[in-house]
Design an enzyme around this catalytic site. Structure first.
Site, short mmCIF file in Angstrom:
data_model
loop_
_atom_site.label_atom_id
_atom_site.label_comp_id
_atom_site.label_asym_id
_atom_site.label_seq_id
_atom_site.Cartn_x
_atom_site.Cartn_y
_atom_site.Cartn_z
N HIS A 105 63.24 33.74 75.47
CA HIS A 105 63.15 33.11 74.15
C HIS A 105 63.18 31.59 74.28
CE1 HIS A 105 63.24 36.58 71.61
NE2 HIS A 105 64.47 36.96 71.93
N GLU A 164 60.52 39.60 69.73
CA GLU A 164 61.44 40.47 70.47
C GLU A 164 60.69 41.32 71.48
OE1 GLU A 164 64.61 40.28 70.51
OE2 GLU A 164 64.70 38.77 68.92
N HIS A 215 65.95 38.52 78.93
CA HIS A 215 65.34 38.57 77.60
C HIS A 215 65.66 37.30 76.81
CE1 HIS A 215 64.57 40.54 73.55
NE2 HIS A 215 65.46 39.61 73.22
N GLU A 216 66.93 36.90 76.79
CA GLU A 216 67.33 35.71 76.03
C GLU A 216 66.74 34.43 76.62
OE1 GLU A 216 68.54 35.92 73.20
OE2 GLU A 216 69.07 38.04 73.26
#
Length: 304
Positions: free
Chosen positions: A147, A220, A143-144
């Site tokens: 980004h 997100e 997930h990070e």
């Protein structure tokens, strides 16, 4: 968006472009108003200060964020398993490996920051390392990393500068420190200059605040989706989000308040039992995130 194996998101790209355009237009508008109402020579100075803030935020975003969380960069020798997991995900995503940081706090969370994929850092807390399984941590890291690949961290960092500049103008206007006290101008219809600047800065802050929150919520969901498709284990990320949210509710209010400035960058906001269905929330609701991950799980489980 960077060319990686993370799934693309045209909606995220469109939103980032729109936010940057609108905030840029507001910045130009502020300068135009200042030129019209302020004494000669002040507007260029304020403009230069504003651009300086934007540059500082862009150039030092990783350093500022790590200092805010008291995080330190760790080497492969200090955190071999964490480095190995991030390196494996980066190879899978075909992207440069970022620096790795650890924040010594019981708050279970993680964030990514940096001005480019080559100058990025992924930070996890000791609290999240203690609580998550390897699969769950892999989902959080994917997930990070998404980004970073999507470059939405950079957009969030630069866009937040508009709020900082507006806040500076608000303070200056309130105290009349740089706007000539109660000086009135024919261009303002006799209204004190400091009051005009105060109103403009407050409107700018409010608009930038709302734009950033709307972008933050969408990015997100985009990162959840991209991370889940990269690992092919959406259920692991769903489990991690549930565990993180539940554990955050056990953290003392004092510790949460010290970290809330980073809420927009965390994988889950550092808040206690507060409804996230408001316009100003930094994240989508946990239910929305879990529903999306359940749909992805169902899609991946279908026979080919």
């Amino acid at each position: 968006m960077a060319r990686t194996r993370f799934v693309g998101d045209a909606g995220l790209t469109a939103r980032m472009t729109s936010v940057m355009f609108l905030l840029g237009a507001m910045f130009v508008g502020i300068i135009a108003i200042l030129i019209a109402v302020m004494p000669a020579g002040w507007a260029p100075i304020i403009g230069a200060i504003g651009l300086g803030v934007v540059w500082f935020q862009w150039y030092n975003s990783d350093t500022v964020a790590m200092k805010a969380m008291r995080a330190r960069e760790v080497s492969p020798q200090e955190a071999p398993e964490l480095h190995e997991m991030i390196g494996r995900l980066c190879a899978l995503a075909d992207m440069p490996k970022p620096r790795v940081g650890i924040a010594d706090t019981d708050l279970p969370n993680a964030f990514a920051t940096g001005r480019s994929p080559q100058r990025s850092v992924v930070v996890v807390t000791t609290g999240i390392l203690r609580r998550l399984t390897a699969e769950e941590l892999e989902g959080v890291l994917a997930h990070e990393l998404s980004h970073v690949a999507h470059r939405d961290v950079l957009v969030m960092t630069v866009a937040s500068s508009a709020g900082i500049v507006a806040s500076m103008l608000t303070r200056g206007a309130q105290y009349g420190a740089i706007f000539g006290g109660g000086r009135r101008d024919s261009n303002t219809g006799g209204v004190p200059v400091w009051l005009v600047v105060l109103v403009v800065s407050l409107v700018t802050y409010a608009v930038s605040f709302l734009l950033l929150k709307l972008l933050s919520r969408y990015r997100e969901l985009s990162a959840d989706r991209a991370g889940a498709y990269l690992t092919m284990k959406p259920q692991a990320l769903a489990s991690a989000l549930q565990k993180i949210t539940g554990e955050i509710n056990q953290i003392p209010d004092r510790d949460l308040r010290s970290s809330q400035a980073m809420n927009a960058f965390f994988i889950a906001p550092a808040v206690h039992g507060v409804s996230l269905r408001t316009l100003t929330s930094t994240h989508p609701t946990l239910e929305q995130r879990l529903e999306q991950l359940a749909r992805i799980q169902a899609e991946l489980s279908r026979p080919a």
